[in-house]
Write a protein that holds these residues in place. Structure first.
Motif, PDB file in Angstrom:
ATOM      1  N   VAL A  65      -5.407  21.904  35.507  1.00  0.00           N
ATOM      2  CA  VAL A  65      -5.357  22.170  34.061  1.00  0.00           C
ATOM      3  C   VAL A  65      -4.809  23.587  33.844  1.00  0.00           C
ATOM      4  O   VAL A  65      -4.005  23.822  32.941  1.00  0.00           O
ATOM      5  CB  VAL A  65      -6.751  21.999  33.402  1.00  0.00           C
ATOM      6  N   ARG A  66      -5.218  24.510  34.693  1.00  0.00           N
ATOM      7  CA  ARG A  66      -4.727  25.888  34.579  1.00  0.00           C
ATOM      8  C   ARG A  66      -3.231  25.951  34.897  1.00  0.00           C
ATOM      9  O   ARG A  66      -2.458  26.574  34.172  1.00  0.00           O
ATOM     10  CB  ARG A  66      -5.495  26.798  35.558  1.00  0.00           C
ATOM     11  N   ASP A  67      -2.827  25.256  35.980  1.00  0.00           N
ATOM     12  CA  ASP A  67      -1.467  25.442  36.484  1.00  0.00           C
ATOM     13  C   ASP A  67      -0.439  24.473  35.892  1.00  0.00           C
ATOM     14  O   ASP A  67       0.731  24.821  35.786  1.00  0.00           O
ATOM     15  CB  ASP A  67      -1.472  25.318  38.021  1.00  0.00           C
ATOM     16  N   HIS A  68      -0.867  23.247  35.540  1.00  0.00           N
ATOM     17  CA  HIS A  68       0.088  22.238  35.040  1.00  0.00           C
ATOM     18  C   HIS A  68      -0.512  21.443  33.877  1.00  0.00           C
ATOM     19  O   HIS A  68      -0.658  20.213  33.974  1.00  0.00           O
ATOM     20  CB  HIS A  68       0.461  21.257  36.172  1.00  0.00           C
ATOM     21  N   PRO A  69      -0.855  22.109  32.763  1.00  0.00           N
ATOM     22  CA  PRO A  69      -1.546  21.399  31.672  1.00  0.00           C
ATOM     23  C   PRO A  69      -0.744  20.234  31.096  1.00  0.00           C
ATOM     24  O   PRO A  69      -1.318  19.197  30.744  1.00  0.00           O
ATOM     25  CB  PRO A  69      -1.754  22.495  30.618  1.00  0.00           C
ATOM     26  N   ASN A  70       0.595  20.368  31.048  1.00  0.00           N
ATOM     27  CA  ASN A  70       1.399  19.276  30.476  1.00  0.00           C
ATOM     28  C   ASN A  70       1.363  18.036  31.355  1.00  0.00           C
ATOM     29  O   ASN A  70       1.278  16.913  30.855  1.00  0.00           O
ATOM     30  CB  ASN A  70       2.845  19.728  30.257  1.00  0.00           C
ATOM     31  N   ARG A  71       1.398  18.255  32.661  1.00  0.00           N
ATOM     32  CA  ARG A  71       1.344  17.098  33.579  1.00  0.00           C
ATOM     33  C   ARG A  71      -0.008  16.396  33.447  1.00  0.00           C
ATOM     34  O   ARG A  71      -0.096  15.174  33.485  1.00  0.00           O
ATOM     35  CB  ARG A  71       1.517  17.565  35.023  1.00  0.00           C
ATOM     36  N   VAL A  72      -1.084  17.193  33.291  1.00  0.00           N
ATOM     37  CA  VAL A  72      -2.425  16.593  33.135  1.00  0.00           C
ATOM     38  C   VAL A  72      -2.474  15.800  31.828  1.00  0.00           C
ATOM     39  O   VAL A  72      -2.956  14.665  31.788  1.00  0.00           O
ATOM     40  CB  VAL A  72      -3.539  17.674  33.164  1.00  0.00           C
ATOM     41  N   ALA A  73      -1.916  16.378  30.751  1.00  0.00           N
ATOM     42  CA  ALA A  73      -1.922  15.695  29.450  1.00  0.00           C
ATOM     43  C   ALA A  73      -1.125  14.388  29.530  1.00  0.00           C
ATOM     44  O   ALA A  73      -1.567  13.353  29.012  1.00  0.00           O
ATOM     45  CB  ALA A  73      -1.337  16.612  28.372  1.00  0.00           C
ATOM     46  N   ASN A  74       0.028  14.402  30.217  1.00  0.00           N
ATOM     47  CA  ASN A  74       0.837  13.172  30.339  1.00  0.00           C
ATOM     48  C   ASN A  74       0.028  12.070  31.015  1.00  0.00           C
ATOM     49  O   ASN A  74       0.036  10.916  30.584  1.00  0.00           O
ATOM     50  CB  ASN A  74       2.102  13.429  31.172  1.00  0.00           C
ATOM     51  N   ALA A  75      -0.673  12.443  32.087  1.00  0.00           N
ATOM     52  CA  ALA A  75      -1.452  11.435  32.822  1.00  0.00           C
ATOM     53  C   ALA A  75      -2.636  10.954  31.971  1.00  0.00           C
ATOM     54  O   ALA A  75      -2.913   9.757  31.898  1.00  0.00           O
ATOM     55  CB  ALA A  75      -1.954  12.037  34.137  1.00  0.00           C
ATOM     56  N   LEU A  76      -3.281  11.885  31.288  1.00  0.00           N
ATOM     57  CA  LEU A  76      -4.488  11.553  30.510  1.00  0.00           C
ATOM     58  C   LEU A  76      -4.161  10.615  29.347  1.00  0.00           C
ATOM     59  O   LEU A  76      -4.898   9.660  29.081  1.00  0.00           O
ATOM     60  CB  LEU A  76      -5.110  12.855  29.993  1.00  0.00           C
ATOM     61  N   HIS A  77      -3.045  10.870  28.695  1.00  0.00           N
ATOM     62  CA  HIS A  77      -2.763  10.119  27.473  1.00  0.00           C
ATOM     63  C   HIS A  77      -2.110   8.761  27.718  1.00  0.00           C
ATOM     64  O   HIS A  77      -1.781   8.044  26.781  1.00  0.00           O
ATOM     65  CB  HIS A  77      -1.986  11.016  26.487  1.00  0.00           C
ATOM     66  N   ARG A  78      -1.996   8.402  28.989  1.00  0.00           N
ATOM     67  CA  ARG A  78      -1.582   7.023  29.306  1.00  0.00           C
ATOM     68  C   ARG A  78      -2.748   6.062  29.085  1.00  0.00           C
ATOM     69  O   ARG A  78      -2.561   4.861  28.955  1.00  0.00           O
ATOM     70  CB  ARG A  78      -1.160   6.942  30.781  1.00  0.00           C
ATOM     71  N   TRP A  79      -3.968   6.582  29.080  1.00  0.00           N
ATOM     72  CA  TRP A  79      -5.159   5.743  28.963  1.00  0.00           C
ATOM     73  C   TRP A  79      -5.696   5.777  27.532  1.00  0.00           C
ATOM     74  O   TRP A  79      -5.630   6.814  26.861  1.00  0.00           O
ATOM     75  CB  TRP A  79      -6.248   6.221  29.919  1.00  0.00           C
ATOM     76  N   ALA A  80      -6.262   4.639  27.106  1.00  0.00           N
ATOM     77  CA  ALA A  80      -6.671   4.520  25.701  1.00  0.00           C
ATOM     78  C   ALA A  80      -8.174   4.683  25.475  1.00  0.00           C
ATOM     79  O   ALA A  80      -8.614   4.940  24.351  1.00  0.00           O
ATOM     80  CB  ALA A  80      -6.228   3.160  25.170  1.00  0.00           C
TER      81      ALA A  80
END
Ligand SMILES: C[S@@+](CC[C@H](N)C(=O)[O-])C[C@H]1O[C@@H](n2cnc3c(N)ncnc32)[C@H](O)[C@@H]1O
Length: 263
Positions: A65-80
């Protein structure tokens, strides 16, 4: 800012009282060895910090989350956030995932699980059931970007509180929020296997004495009980009233007294 997690024992409700003790200059370093969701840290937005926790999965989530927040958000928002999907995500082995997907899985399970509790079975697999729809808003990309910025200069330490305290330097401000251990009273303190008991409190007491002699300011929050009073003996103790949800239910609240130990 608000924490990105729901966390049992979070001090969200009393952060404004805790923040009075921080009262530090912009350059003071903040250290929290029982970080959990780090509600006080998020509220005061300390620029330099050390956050530690015995829960290694939690610390391994904060790193991407500290180093790659956008990548974490992309993965997280695939789920509903649906029940069947929850159990599918829960069944995936975190070791098989890339660090940012693993972090997204942690955030997802935290958001949708019952009561925001972190509990694992004997194999170390997260086993908290689906919590339904009463869990509040999901973490947004903006939340993750803001939090990432906040912890940019934060050292993250997995392990026992004594490990985090080895990083303390004179002048640091240390906030300690350990699990409660009260004889004869059932409290949730199984954050990690083995729990937190009387011998841990004795170790903690020795560390408080050490911090005091190192000229570090500290603040401890604890239940107002014999064990808490013994932990703070000889230091300053203030009492605060908090409202707790009984069994995690918002509809069943009761008032309790907590103590704030400081030097
Ligand atoms: C009461 S919670 C802290 C809550 C936190 N202040 C917040 O605002 O969310 C206690 C934390 O201590 C951690 N913990 C338990 N035993 C520990 C130990 N021996 N050393 C370090 N952390 C420990 C747990 O994983 C949990 O996150």
């Amino acid at each position: 800012m608000r924490p990105i997690l729901r966390w049992a024992g979070s001090k969200r409700r009393i952060v404004s009282k805790l923040a009075d003790y921080w009262n530090a200059s912009g350059s003071t370093r903040y250290v929290e060895p029982f970080a959990g969701s780090a509600a006080l840290f998020c509220s005061i937005e300390a620029k330099r910090a050390v956050l530690g926790d015995m829960n290694g999965d939690l610390i391994s989530m904060y790193e991407p989350v500290r180093d790659h927040p956008n990548r974490v958000a992309n993965a997280l928002h695939r789920w509903a956030g649906e029940k069947d999907e929850y159990y599918e995500v829960r069944a995936t082995l975190p070791e098989s995932l890339a660090p940012e997907v693993r972090a997204a899985r942690f955030l997802y399970l935290n958001r949708w699980c019952f009561n925001g509790i972190y509990r694992t079975n004997k194999l170390g697999h997260f086993n908290v059931p689906f919590g339904g729809n009463r869990v509040g808003p999901s973490v947004t990309r903006e939340d993750l970007l803001r939090f990432s910025k906040l912890i940019r200069w934060t050292l993250l330490v997995p392990g026992d509180f004594s490990e985090t305290l080895t990083h303390v330097e004179p002048g640091d401000f240390v906030y300690l929020d350990p699990p409660y251990s009260i004889q004869g009273v059932r409290v949730f303190n199984e954050y990690v296997s083995g729990g937190f008991g009387a011998s841990d409190l004795q170790r903690l007491r020795l560390h408080l004495e050490n911090l005091h002699s190192k000229h570090c300011r500290f603040l401890v929050s604890y239940a107002d009980c014999e064990e808490g009073r013994a932990l703070g003996q000889g230091f300053k103790i203030d009492v605060v009233e908090v409202t707790r949800n009984v069994g995690g239910f918002r509809s069943r609240r009761r008032k309790a007294r907590e103590i704030l130990i400081h030097n």
